[in-house]
Write a protein that holds these residues in place. Structure first.
Motif, PDB file in Angstrom:
ATOM      1  N   UNK A  11       1.337  -8.985  12.036  1.00  0.00           N
ATOM      2  CA  UNK A  11       2.575  -8.938  12.815  1.00  0.00           C
ATOM      3  C   UNK A  11       3.752  -8.695  11.872  1.00  0.00           C
ATOM      4  N   UNK A  12       4.905  -8.403  12.428  1.00  0.00           N
ATOM      5  CA  UNK A  12       6.109  -8.259  11.615  1.00  0.00           C
ATOM      6  C   UNK A  12       6.374  -9.544  10.837  1.00  0.00           C
ATOM      7  N   UNK A  13       6.070 -10.673  11.487  1.00  0.00           N
ATOM      8  CA  UNK A  13       6.321 -11.956  10.834  1.00  0.00           C
ATOM      9  C   UNK A  13       5.460 -12.108   9.575  1.00  0.00           C
ATOM     10  N   UNK A  14       4.159 -11.761   9.665  1.00  0.00           N
ATOM     11  CA  UNK A  14       3.336 -11.873   8.436  1.00  0.00           C
ATOM     12  C   UNK A  14       3.752 -10.822   7.411  1.00  0.00           C
ATOM     13  N   UNK A  15       4.173  -9.649   7.899  1.00  0.00           N
ATOM     14  CA  UNK A  15       4.672  -8.645   6.948  1.00  0.00           C
ATOM     15  C   UNK A  15       5.842  -9.234   6.163  1.00  0.00           C
ATOM     16  N   UNK A  16       6.734  -9.870   6.898  1.00  0.00           N
ATOM     17  CA  UNK A  16       7.915 -10.485   6.278  1.00  0.00           C
ATOM     18  C   UNK A  16       7.516 -11.635   5.349  1.00  0.00           C
ATOM     19  N   UNK A  17       6.665 -12.523   5.862  1.00  0.00           N
ATOM     20  CA  UNK A  17       6.269 -13.695   5.072  1.00  0.00           C
ATOM     21  C   UNK A  17       5.491 -13.289   3.814  1.00  0.00           C
ATOM     22  N   UNK A  18       4.611 -12.289   3.962  1.00  0.00           N
ATOM     23  CA  UNK A  18       3.822 -11.859   2.805  1.00  0.00           C
ATOM     24  C   UNK A  18       4.729 -11.211   1.768  1.00  0.00           C
ATOM     25  N   UNK A  19       5.727 -10.455   2.238  1.00  0.00           N
ATOM     26  CA  UNK A  19       6.696  -9.867   1.303  1.00  0.00           C
ATOM     27  C   UNK A  19       7.421 -10.973   0.542  1.00  0.00           C
ATOM     28  N   UNK A  20       7.862 -11.976   1.281  1.00  0.00           N
ATOM     29  CA  UNK A  20       8.616 -13.069   0.654  1.00  0.00           C
ATOM     30  C   UNK A  20       7.729 -13.880  -0.295  1.00  0.00           C
ATOM     31  N   UNK A  21       6.417 -13.884  -0.020  1.00  0.00           N
ATOM     32  CA  UNK A  21       5.499 -14.623  -0.893  1.00  0.00           C
ATOM     33  C   UNK A  21       5.495 -14.029  -2.303  1.00  0.00           C
ATOM     34  N   UNK A  22       5.941 -12.767  -2.434  1.00  0.00           N
ATOM     35  CA  UNK A  22       5.984 -12.134  -3.757  1.00  0.00           C
ATOM     36  C   UNK A  22       7.051 -12.761  -4.653  1.00  0.00           C
TER      37      UNK A  22
END
Lengths: 406, 371
Positions: free
Chosen positions: B244-255
């Motif tokens: 989802x957009x949310x995991x896309x966002x969260x995974x990006x932020x995990x970097x």
């Protein structure tokens, strides 16, 4: 047999660059890092490709390993070609014995066979140690329009610096009437940039003649071009007015890097129409942490910044830890500046480590005697120990023990 | 182990719809991620880092960006005389556009048959993971498995056809449940990275054609589980399945977390991507960058915090970008403010605008949009 090529370039990359000291101990000068992600040779190579010159001979001699490795098959510059491309030309053994390149002209002379394979009309002879962006195709047009035997790129330098250069005098048409080599009292400020365009049939003739002349130093500036001039060949000066810098000394290399941060210096690497290409390691983007403070600096991919960076150029995969300070400095690939270390007015070479609390370089304003001031340099793969102090103008050529002062 | 004898097949379209905004104009595989990458880079790099020399990239639609990105495969060392990268766009034999992985495999059957490798790794592209596939292959061989499925413990991705797994102590899968609808919950689930023998894959492809399978998971794996040796290989490093957009966002932020970064950008197993020769990032006087992941070619004159900036982003004086993902060549005008925004390529924010989402609901700004 290779296809006929209108113009090919010969890039002189064999120089040691001894004035760069420890930085060129293991690598040839053209392979010295510059500007965050480049090496000096990227500039002439990218200029060639951007000017439509796709056949480039790179003449190497001094410490060629790193340079050969870096150039590879030329793919980074789009110079991996079916016809032409980049060729590394090292001195080789011949029937009459082995000969090093004895001078710039001799280096080209020894590769006449290489050039003849492409049967070019024109040959550009370039040096591998200048930072500039130049369209050689425009210079070639100028060369053709003047029906010249040789065209030399010329830059008007400030009068007070003119005595450091080979100078030219020209008539109203741009034809060169006289030369002056590094005179004490310059009468001209038109300096040669070390970029030559020759009509190959003429150059070939003069190279062979020069080789047969006894006592010749086989140098373009000292022998071949004066000989052409005396014989009444048409020599022209091609005016250039962009950024150009010879990075032959520590101070000029340091300055040329910081020029990238100086809007007045007129060197813009972000221009998409004249990109400077380079062969770079694969790195993730850079990370700037919450403790970092970065001002007026260039930083490259793979670096990890936790400390303070001001007016500096930081290359790839550099680590700057918390509370470390980097000011007016150049930090080359893989170097590490540990906690609380201070690097100012310095160049830290590849993979060098400045341990915590160490201080490298001095602020000229805190220096009592300005003649004593200069850029401090830490050589590649060396370590400056904890709380050690490296004074201004020092060149660190071996590890510095913790607490030591040099 | 070097997986020299393995063929890679990558599905770049799988689950396109779960981030439909980002995939409107591109495939899942070519969705930009992590400042300078696209999703396909991760799986493709995993493959070549372990010695795989032949990779087929299956695409369905809107694959221009993917072709542009992959080119001849040079950045992954896949531009070769022998083997290398093969783009497999739809190959129509009167079957219409393929609907599922099985369909896609059927249309790529010739590519599979003409390859000499003994094993095949199948992978989707919506997975952010840096893993040694060599170990996976070693495990597959050691267990004498027919099929090995990479799996992860955690919250089920919000995707259809996700395999929920039960294993015995040896790692052998004893039960697969898989429903065509989306299910909440936690447990062991399969990420779509699968190893099997090439000959076996060919058998499945022809069987699928004969029996008209819709889904590899439901119609084949679930039904045949009792007759086969199917093993689970647990992933023990950072792994995120984008659903989802949310995991896309969260995974990006995990970097932004150093430990995650270390696992994803392992120096010995680099993530390769297309090189663009941008100049280094330039930080102006008065700029303020904190806790951000910034690509080359950026020009920062304003403020940036907790954000991911792709190459060529320009943040003008007085502008502030927080908790956001800003893609290639966007311009954030003077005194503008962005918070929790995902901004697609070539966007422009005019001076003095303010856009704010929430970390649990990031706002998406489309490609080429000017605000």
């Amino acid at each position: 047999m290779a296809r006929k090529t209108e113009c090919l370039a010969m890039l002189l990359a064999g120089g040691q660059g001894s004035r760069l000291g420890i930085l060129t101990k293991k690598v040839a000068k053209p392979a010295v890092p510059y500007g965050g992600k480049y090496r000096i040779i990227d500039f002439p190579l990218s200029n060639c490709v951007n000017s439509g010159i796709y056949t480039v001979g790179v003449l190497t001699q001094y410490q060629p390993l790193e340079l050969n490795d870096y150039i590879g098959n030329g793919q980074a510059w789009d110079l991996d070609r079916a016809n032409g491309g980049v060729h590394i030309l090292s001195p080789y053994q011949q029937i009459k014995g082995t000969d090093w390149y004895r001078g710039t002209a001799n280096a080209i002379y020894q590769n006449i066979n290489f050039i003849d394979r492409y049967n070019p009309e024109y040959v550009a002879v370039l040096s591998g140690d200048h930072i500039y962006k130049m369209d050689y195709s425009k210079m070639l047009m100028f060369h053709k329009a003047n029906d010249a035997a040789c065209t030399i790129a010329m830059l008007e330098v400030p009068w007070e610096e003119a005595s450091r250069f080979g100078l030219m005098f020209t008539d109203d048409d741009g034809r060169i009437t006289a030369f002056e080599e590094k005179p004490k009292n310059p009468k001209s400020n038109k300096a040669s940039m070390g970029v030559y365009m020759f009509t190959w049939s003429k150059l070939r003739e003069y190279l062979i003649a020069d080789e047969e002349k006894e006592g010749s130093s086989n140098d373009f500036g000292k022998d071949v071009i004066p000989a052409m001039h005396e014989a009444g060949e048409r020599l022209f000066a091609y005016p250039f007015d962009g950024y150009w810098k010879d990075v032959g000394t520590i101070d000029s290399l340091w300055e040329a890097n910081l020029d990238l941060l100086n809007p007045v210096a007129n060197i813009d690497l972000s221009d998409d129409t004249w990109k400077i290409y380079s062969n770079n390691p694969v790195t993730p983007p850079q990370y700037i942490s919450s403790t970092a403070a970065v001002q007026n600096s260039l930083i490259t991919g793979g670096s990890h910044i936790e400390g303070e960076i001001d007016y500096s150029v930081v290359f790839s995969n550099v680590t700057v830890e918390e509370d470390a300070e980097v000011k007016y400095s150049i930090v080359m690939p893989g170097a590490k500046i540990e906690k609380g270390a201070k690097v100012q007015y310095a160049m830290i070479a590849e993979n060098a480590v400045v341990k915590s609390g160490a201080v490298v370089g001095e602020d000229p304003q805190e220096c009592k005697d300005l003649n004593e001031w200069g850029v401090a340099v830490v050589g590649p793969n060396l370590t400056v120990g904890e709380k050690a102090k490296v004074k201004a103008k020092t060149m660190v050529t071996e590890d510095v023990k913790g607490g030591a002062e040099i | 182990m070097r997986a020299n004898n393995v063929l890679g097949i990558l599905f770049t379209d799988a689950y396109n719809d779960c981030i439909s905004d980002l995939t409107a104009l591109r495939t899942m595989g070519s969705v930009p991620f992590g400042g300078r990458y696209r999703f396909v880079d991760f799986t493709l790099s995993n493959m070549v880092n372990c010695g795989i020399a032949k990779v087929g990239v299956v695409t369905k639609s809107n694959y221009r960006s993917l072709m542009d990105h992959l080119g001849t495969g040079k950045p992954w060392d896949l531009s070769r005389k022998n083997k290398g990268l093969f783009l497999l766009p739809p190959f129509n034999r009167g079957m219409g556009m393929y609907k599922s992985r099985v369909d896609a495999l059927r249309s790529a059957a010739d590519f599979v048959r003409m390859s000499n490798e003994e094993l095949v790794i199948l992978s989707d592209a919506n997975i952010v993971l840096n893993m040694d596939y060599g170990k996976l292959v070693e495990y597959h061989i050691e267990k004498k498995a027919d099929i090995t499925i990479c799996c992860k413990e955690g919250k089920y991705p919000q995707l259809w056809d996700i395999m929920k797994l039960k294993t015995d102590d040896d790692g052998k899968i004893t039960k697969i449940t898989c429903s065509p609808s989306i299910e909440e919950g936690e447990g062991l689930f399969g990420v779509n990275i699968i190893v099997l023998r090439k000959a076996f894959l060919e058998r499945i492809i022809s069987e699928a054609a004969n029996e008209n399978y819709d889904s590899l998971e439901r119609d084949f794996l679930m039904k045949s589980l009792s007759k086969l040796n199917v093993y689970a290989y647990k992933i023990d490093t950072f792994c995120s399945v984008i659903d989802s957009m949310q995991t896309y966002y969260d995974t990006s932020m995990a970097l932004l977390n150093p430990e995650n970064r270390k696992q994803i950008f392992d120096r010995d197993n680099p993530v390769y991507t297309k090189v663009n020769d941008d100049m280094p990032a330039i930080y102006g006087i008065g700029s303020n960058a904190k806790n951000s992941f910034i690509a080359d070619g950026c020009k920062i004159e304003g403020e940036v915090e907790n954000s991911i900036l792709f190459r060529g982003v320009h943040i003008a004086k007085g502008a502030s970008v927080k908790n956001s993902i800003v893609m290639q060549s966007c311009y954030i005008g003077e005194d503008s403010k962005l918070n929790c925004v995902i901004m697609d390529k070539y966007g422009t924010i005019r001076p003095r605008k303010s856009i704010s989402g929430d970390t649990t609901y990031p706002i998406y700004i489309g490609k080429n949009i000017t605000i």
